[in-house]
Design a protein around this motif. Structure first.
Motif, PDB file in Angstrom:
ATOM      1  N   LYS A  82     -42.604 -29.212  72.084  1.00 56.31           N
ATOM      2  CA  LYS A  82     -42.089 -27.891  72.458  1.00 56.31           C
ATOM      3  C   LYS A  82     -42.759 -27.367  73.740  1.00 56.31           C
ATOM      4  N   TYR A  88     -30.669 -25.221  66.615  1.00 58.92           N
ATOM      5  CA  TYR A  88     -31.312 -24.533  65.489  1.00 58.92           C
ATOM      6  C   TYR A  88     -30.311 -23.685  64.695  1.00 58.92           C
ATOM      7  N   HIS A 121     -30.698 -21.789  61.384  1.00 60.97           N
ATOM      8  CA  HIS A 121     -31.537 -20.583  61.274  1.00 60.97           C
ATOM      9  C   HIS A 121     -30.865 -19.325  61.818  1.00 60.97           C
ATOM     10  N   PHE A 177     -36.540 -14.444  62.653  1.00 61.86           N
ATOM     11  CA  PHE A 177     -37.275 -15.039  63.774  1.00 61.86           C
ATOM     12  C   PHE A 177     -36.371 -15.770  64.757  1.00 61.86           C
ATOM     13  N   ARG A 189     -43.217 -35.853  59.884  1.00 62.46           N
ATOM     14  CA  ARG A 189     -43.514 -34.521  59.314  1.00 62.46           C
ATOM     15  C   ARG A 189     -44.990 -34.451  58.891  1.00 62.46           C
ATOM     16  N   MET A 207     -47.137 -34.045  61.924  1.00 61.69           N
ATOM     17  CA  MET A 207     -46.972 -32.703  62.512  1.00 61.69           C
ATOM     18  C   MET A 207     -47.830 -31.656  61.819  1.00 61.69           C
ATOM     19  N   ILE A 256     -47.325 -19.646  64.486  1.00 57.79           N
ATOM     20  CA  ILE A 256     -46.066 -20.164  63.933  1.00 57.79           C
ATOM     21  C   ILE A 256     -44.934 -20.097  64.956  1.00 57.79           C
ATOM     22  N   ASN A 308     -45.458 -23.690  67.931  1.00 60.95           N
ATOM     23  CA  ASN A 308     -46.171 -24.640  67.067  1.00 60.95           C
ATOM     24  C   ASN A 308     -46.053 -26.107  67.500  1.00 60.95           C
ATOM     25  N   VAL A 340     -44.542 -28.818  68.054  1.00 62.65           N
ATOM     26  CA  VAL A 340     -43.594 -29.912  67.809  1.00 62.65           C
ATOM     27  C   VAL A 340     -42.505 -29.515  66.815  1.00 62.65           C
ATOM     28  N   HIS A 341     -41.388 -30.200  66.948  1.00 66.80           N
ATOM     29  CA  HIS A 341     -40.314 -30.166  65.946  1.00 66.80           C
ATOM     30  C   HIS A 341     -40.130 -31.572  65.407  1.00 66.80           C
ATOM     31  N   GLY A 342     -39.754 -31.670  64.136  1.00 65.37           N
ATOM     32  CA  GLY A 342     -39.373 -32.963  63.585  1.00 65.37           C
ATOM     33  C   GLY A 342     -38.259 -32.791  62.565  1.00 65.37           C
TER      34      GLY A 342
HETATM   35  P1  ATP Z   1     -39.159 -27.213  63.230  1.00 63.58           P
HETATM   36  O1  ATP Z   1     -37.733 -27.122  62.729  1.00 63.58           O
HETATM   37  O2  ATP Z   1     -39.367 -26.531  64.544  1.00 63.58           O
HETATM   38  O3  ATP Z   1     -39.655 -28.608  63.173  1.00 63.58           O
HETATM   39  P2  ATP Z   1     -40.117 -26.533  60.661  1.00 63.58           P
HETATM   40  O4  ATP Z   1     -39.066 -27.467  60.162  1.00 63.58           O
HETATM   41  O5  ATP Z   1     -41.535 -26.794  60.265  1.00 63.58           O
HETATM   42  O6  ATP Z   1     -40.105 -26.431  62.224  1.00 63.58           O
HETATM   43  P3  ATP Z   1     -38.309 -24.374  60.148  1.00 63.58           P
HETATM   44  O7  ATP Z   1     -38.273 -23.636  58.861  1.00 63.58           O
HETATM   45  O8  ATP Z   1     -37.217 -25.346  60.441  1.00 63.58           O
HETATM   46  O9  ATP Z   1     -39.755 -25.046  60.278  1.00 63.58           O
HETATM   47  O10 ATP Z   1     -38.350 -23.279  61.296  1.00 63.58           O
HETATM   48  C1  ATP Z   1     -38.021 -23.581  62.649  1.00 63.58           C
HETATM   49  C2  ATP Z   1     -38.998 -22.852  63.567  1.00 63.58           C
HETATM   50  O11 ATP Z   1     -38.807 -21.448  63.413  1.00 63.58           O
HETATM   51  C3  ATP Z   1     -40.463 -23.094  63.219  1.00 63.58           C
HETATM   52  O12 ATP Z   1     -40.987 -24.189  63.911  1.00 63.58           O
HETATM   53  C4  ATP Z   1     -41.130 -21.795  63.639  1.00 63.58           C
HETATM   54  O13 ATP Z   1     -41.481 -21.796  65.026  1.00 63.58           O
HETATM   55  C5  ATP Z   1     -40.052 -20.771  63.419  1.00 63.58           C
HETATM   56  N1  ATP Z   1     -40.269 -20.115  62.130  1.00 63.58           N
HETATM   57  C6  ATP Z   1     -39.979 -20.579  60.900  1.00 63.58           C
HETATM   58  N2  ATP Z   1     -40.319 -19.715  59.925  1.00 63.58           N
HETATM   59  C7  ATP Z   1     -40.843 -18.655  60.571  1.00 63.58           C
HETATM   60  C8  ATP Z   1     -41.390 -17.414  60.149  1.00 63.58           C
HETATM   61  N3  ATP Z   1     -41.466 -17.094  58.857  1.00 63.58           N
HETATM   62  N4  ATP Z   1     -41.843 -16.570  61.097  1.00 63.58           N
HETATM   63  C9  ATP Z   1     -41.775 -16.875  62.411  1.00 63.58           C
HETATM   64  N5  ATP Z   1     -41.260 -18.032  62.876  1.00 63.58           N
HETATM   65  C10 ATP Z   1     -40.810 -18.902  61.982  1.00 63.58           C
END
Ligand code: ATP
Ligand code: MG
Length: 137
Positions: free
Chosen positions: A11, A51, A54, A59, A87, A90, A111, A114, A116-118
């Motif tokens: 990221k 994304y 979401h 967020f 994962r 990460m 958060i 953070n 990286v994404h996976g």
């Molecule tokens: P990513 O998809 O980025 O790999 P993840 O799978 O660990 O992360 P997700 O639940 O898919 O987590 O959320 C996507 C991204 O949205 C997270 O990486 C984080 O930056 C943000 N995010 C998730 N939950 C929250 C939260 N409760 N508050 C703020 N940001 C959040």
């Protein structure tokens, strides 16, 4: 023993910190091979599409601001149990809760940014790899 492919994104925070190489080293030393990769500046609509699961979450807008704040390095990783393995490397979504020695614990603080994404499942991996192949330059 299943050879899988997964999508990984380094990221904007980690790209800005100049730690692409250190993160990739962890993949390589854990048996994951980069079979595609590109440094890309995502547009807002690309980030939103990536994304989309979401959309509507509190967020979401902040996530789009962050993911478009600079270049990302997107790569396809291949190896044994690549999805789970990535994962695990990460660490938890919130770097404050991530286990010591994980990428998020070592290279990120919050958060929102953070490192990286996976992909989180075989279905997401398939969708996200397709997404990357049709969005890369
Ligand atoms: P990513 O998809 O980025 O790999 P993840 O799978 O660990 O992360 P997700 O639940 O898919 O987590 O959320 C996507 C991204 O949205 C997270 O990486 C984080 O930056 C943000 N995010 C998730 N939950 C929250 C939260 N409760 N508050 C703020 N940001 C959040
Ligand atoms: Mg996720």
């Amino acid at each position: 023993m299943t050879i899988q492919r997964t999508l990984s994104i380094i990221k904007p925070d980690a790209v800005a910190k100049n730690v692409i190489g250190q993160i990739i080293s962890r993949f390589e030393s854990n048996g994951l091979k980069i079979i595609e990769g590109q440094l890309l500046q995502l547009s807002r609509s690309q980030a939103e599409d990536f994304y989309k699961e979401h959309i509507g979450k509190p967020f979401f807008e902040k996530l789009l601001d962050f993911m478009t704040s600079g270049k990302v390095f997107i790569q396809v990783l291949e190896g044994e149990d690549a999805i789970e393995k990535n994962r695990a490397l990460m660490g938890a979504t919130n770097p404050q809760l991530a286990e010591k020695g994980t990428i998020r614990a070592d290279f990120a603080e919050t958060i929102d940014a953070n490192a990286v994404h996976g992909s989180d499942s075989p279905e997401s991996a398939l969708r996200e790899i397709e997404w990357f192949l049709s969005n890369k330059g």
